[in-house]
Design an enzyme around this catalytic site. Structure first.
Site, mmCIF file in Angstrom:
data_model
loop_
_atom_site.group_PDB
_atom_site.id
_atom_site.type_symbol
_atom_site.label_atom_id
_atom_site.label_comp_id
_atom_site.label_asym_id
_atom_site.label_seq_id
_atom_site.Cartn_x
_atom_site.Cartn_y
_atom_site.Cartn_z
ATOM 1 N N GLY A 99 0.877 -1.280 0.103
ATOM 2 C CA GLY A 99 -0.016 0.128 -0.063
ATOM 3 C C GLY A 99 1.000 1.373 -0.045
ATOM 4 N NE ARG A 102 8.710 6.295 -0.733
ATOM 5 C CZ ARG A 102 9.922 6.611 -1.012
ATOM 6 N NH1 ARG A 102 10.568 7.613 -0.386
ATOM 7 N NH2 ARG A 102 10.415 5.838 -1.942
ATOM 8 C CE LYS A 122 8.303 7.512 -4.926
ATOM 9 N NZ LYS A 122 8.736 6.834 -6.062
ATOM 10 C CG ASP A 261 5.812 -3.141 -5.149
ATOM 11 O OD1 ASP A 261 6.423 -4.124 -5.339
ATOM 12 O OD2 ASP A 261 6.295 -1.783 -4.600
ATOM 13 C CG ASN A 262 8.263 -0.652 -7.701
ATOM 14 O OD1 ASN A 262 7.461 0.029 -7.161
ATOM 15 N ND2 ASN A 262 9.345 -0.908 -7.368
ATOM 16 C CG ASP A 271 7.751 3.542 -7.663
ATOM 17 O OD1 ASP A 271 7.344 4.690 -7.719
ATOM 18 O OD2 ASP A 271 6.891 2.584 -7.081
HETATM 19 P P1 AMP Z 1 8.973 2.600 -3.031
HETATM 20 O O1 AMP Z 1 10.394 2.143 -2.770
HETATM 21 O O2 AMP Z 1 8.610 3.835 -3.045
HETATM 22 O O3 AMP Z 1 8.555 1.854 -4.263
HETATM 23 O O4 AMP Z 1 8.210 1.861 -1.769
HETATM 24 C C1 AMP Z 1 8.081 0.392 -1.665
HETATM 25 C C2 AMP Z 1 7.117 0.380 -0.463
HETATM 26 O O5 AMP Z 1 7.631 0.536 0.955
HETATM 27 C C3 AMP Z 1 5.744 1.053 -0.454
HETATM 28 O O6 AMP Z 1 4.794 0.368 -0.036
HETATM 29 C C4 AMP Z 1 6.228 2.311 0.234
HETATM 30 O O7 AMP Z 1 5.019 3.104 0.552
HETATM 31 C C5 AMP Z 1 6.976 1.750 1.369
HETATM 32 N N1 AMP Z 1 7.790 2.797 1.715
HETATM 33 C C6 AMP Z 1 9.060 3.228 1.285
HETATM 34 N N2 AMP Z 1 9.589 4.261 1.919
HETATM 35 C C7 AMP Z 1 8.717 4.547 3.009
HETATM 36 C C8 AMP Z 1 8.672 5.595 4.179
HETATM 37 N N3 AMP Z 1 9.737 6.391 4.257
HETATM 38 N N4 AMP Z 1 7.755 5.418 4.856
HETATM 39 C C9 AMP Z 1 6.804 4.781 4.441
HETATM 40 N N5 AMP Z 1 6.517 3.725 3.979
HETATM 41 C C10 AMP Z 1 7.674 3.639 2.924
HETATM 42 MG MG MG Z 2 7.200 1.373 -5.390
#
Ligand code: AMP
Ligand code: MG
Length: 494
Positions: A99, A102, A122, A261-262, A271
């Protein structure tokens, strides 16, 4: 019910915001309302006025005194109703419930041409899906996503876009203290393979059915009346990913974290965490510090895409056929067909890159020949194709290496029936002369961290019109890193 038709339709604000919320009309398991966290001292860092104009927004919005506050979410744009989206995903092969931890979807901006675009923050603070994270993002990774996504757009590769980066004035703690920032991302949608995995895991057939119908209508409207919507969606996803992956491979793009998820159902690149462009051609290229096994290496990307699409197909099984065995058989055959689809896009793309106007049965061998030569010699991927695109390169081999000279003879014969200038013009339109070079990106990000945005602006300007070989550009944008530079390493944006 047509979820995409808002009743009443949204109206356009003075600044041009015209936000609809079709995603919130989907079943509640898919989203949660949530507001951005307040920013202490908002500061606008980058604003994309050309993109703003295309979206129907005031292109001078970035100059308004309120712009910094707006792009950190206090106050929100007119008509915004922020939600965090639910999804799951296979990360490095392991299933996890995720989910938006952030990110927040503010709504869908309706452009003057009627097209629909997700507007997402984001790094705007915690959401109901934040597990242990702080919901924040650091300035460097958000700027990096802005730079690389806009470079991908300039290259003509489907991608999410970047409208703005604004600092929050709130520090974020990673291995060191960093400046917090919010990226405003624009996407055809944020529906991921992982969104379907979440719904499949919930075992809610009505929600799955609604998501299939919605995704088809939103991204593949030509197929929205298909007799079997799930089969039509699977077909469309296989095709758009095969095309996207061939585009990545042809410019040497390494996504770095191809978790399910990406992977966006829209067929856009999404992403930009640890991604980077390859300099020396090498199938084993890995930049990400967390990809220790090389799961997402350059040369493995098409296979990984197929693996991800197999996970997607699994989520659709209950809708593909009432008989589970028939459904599995059907899905398996479809997913196997990805290799053929990808090969067709690979072949079409490289034919154009090497200047062939029409197909020949020997093309795949000829294409593989130059790729093998680059792999064995460590030639620069971008420079090789750019050099071959010069008309004189058809007469005289740009490199005197005997293996290359032998290949060049075959290539020259293949092109012999056409005027070199014509072939060259066609090749230049396919082979970029400039890509984001890792050392230039890192230097620009370091300067930005120190408060100087000049280098970021120079990169964005220099990456424009990458197929225009005659435009003059600073050499540091064009050249691979100096010999002896240690291999580039990237770190996840989290
Ligand atoms: P991402 O690296 O943005 O593709 O994130 C992968 C997953 O980790 C997603 O569910 C993000 O919401 C979660 N996530 C990444 N960084 C954070 C953060 N600083 N705080 C909360 N969730 C995070
Ligand atoms: Mg992602």
């Amino acid at each position: 019910m047509n979820l995409l038709a808002a009743d009443p339709p949204p109206t356009r604000s003075r600044d041009g915001w015209c936000l609809d919320h079709s995603y919130t009309r989907l079943p509640a398991a898919l989203h949660r309302a949530c507001s951005p966290a307040p920013a202490d001292a908002p500061g606008l860092v980058l604003f994309n006025s050309a993109l703003a104009k295309d979206l129907g927004l005031d292109p001078s919005l970035g100059e308004h005194p309120s712009a910094a506050a707006l792009f950190t979410g206090n106050p929100l744009p007119e008509g915004a109703r922020p939600i965090a989206q639910a999804y799951a995903g296979h990360q490095f092969g392991n299933f996890t419930v995720l989910g938006d931890g952030r990110a927040l979807l503010l709504g869908e901006q309706i452009s003057p041409d009627g097209s629909r675009h997700d507007v997402q923050f984001k790094g705007s603070g915690p959401t109901p899906f934040s597990r242990n994270g702080d919901g924040r993002a650091a300035l460097g990774p958000m700027l990096r996503e802005y730079l690389i996504s806009e470079a991908m757009h300039a290259l003509g590769i489907p991608t999410t876009r970047s409208l703005a980066v604004a600092t929050t004035g709130i520090p974020v703690f990673r291995s060191e203290m960093l400046r917090g920032a919010v990226l405003t991302r624009i996407a055809a949608s944020h529906i991921r393979v992982g969104t379907f995995e979440w719904v499949a895991a919930c075992e809610r057939p009505e929600t799955l059915n609604a998501l299939v119908q919605y995704t088809l209508k939103r991204h593949f409207p030509a197929h929205s009346e298909a007799a079997n919507p799930a089969a039509a969606l699977l077909d469309a996803a296989l095709e758009s990913q095969a095309s996207l992956l061939a585009r990545w491979m042809q410019v040497g793009f390494v996504h770095g974290v191809m978790n399910t998820d990406n992977m966006a159902l829209s067929g856009e690149t999404i992403d930009y965490g640890p991604c980077a462009f390859m300099d020396r051609h090498n199938a084993g290229t890995v930049f990400s510090s967390i990809d220790r096994q090389g799961r997402y290496a350059y040369g493995r990307q098409p296979l990984v895409a197929q693996w991800n699409l197999a996970r997607f197909a699994e989520t659709l099984l209950p809708l593909l056929d009432p008989n589970p065995d028939t459904a599995v058989e059907f899905a398996t055959e479809k997913v196997h067909g990805f290799a053929r689809r990808y090969h067709a896009h690979w072949l079409d793309g490289y034919r154009l890159k090497l200047g062939f106007a029409s197909p020949d049965p020997e093309d795949a061998t000829l294409i593989q020949g130059v790729l093998d030569w680059m792999q064995n010699t460590g030639a620069d991927h971008t420079h090789t194709f750019a050099a071959l695109s010069r008309a004189e390169a058809q007469q005289c081999p740009p490199w005197q290496d005997p293996v290359f000279v032998e290949w060049h003879g075959r290539w020259k014969n293949r092109l012999a029936s056409e005027a070199p200038e014509r072939v060259s013009a066609r090749m230049r339109a396919q082979n970029p002369v400039v890509i984001p070079r890792n050392h230039a990106v890192e230097a620009a990000l370091q300067a930005a961290e120190a408060g100087d945005l000049g280098p970021c602006h120079r990169l964005l300007e220099g990456w424009n019109a990458p197929y225009d070989h005659s435009r003059s550009r600073p050499p540091e944008l064009m050249n691979p890193p100096p010999a002896g530079t240690p291999p580039h390493r990237t770190f996840c944006g989290t």
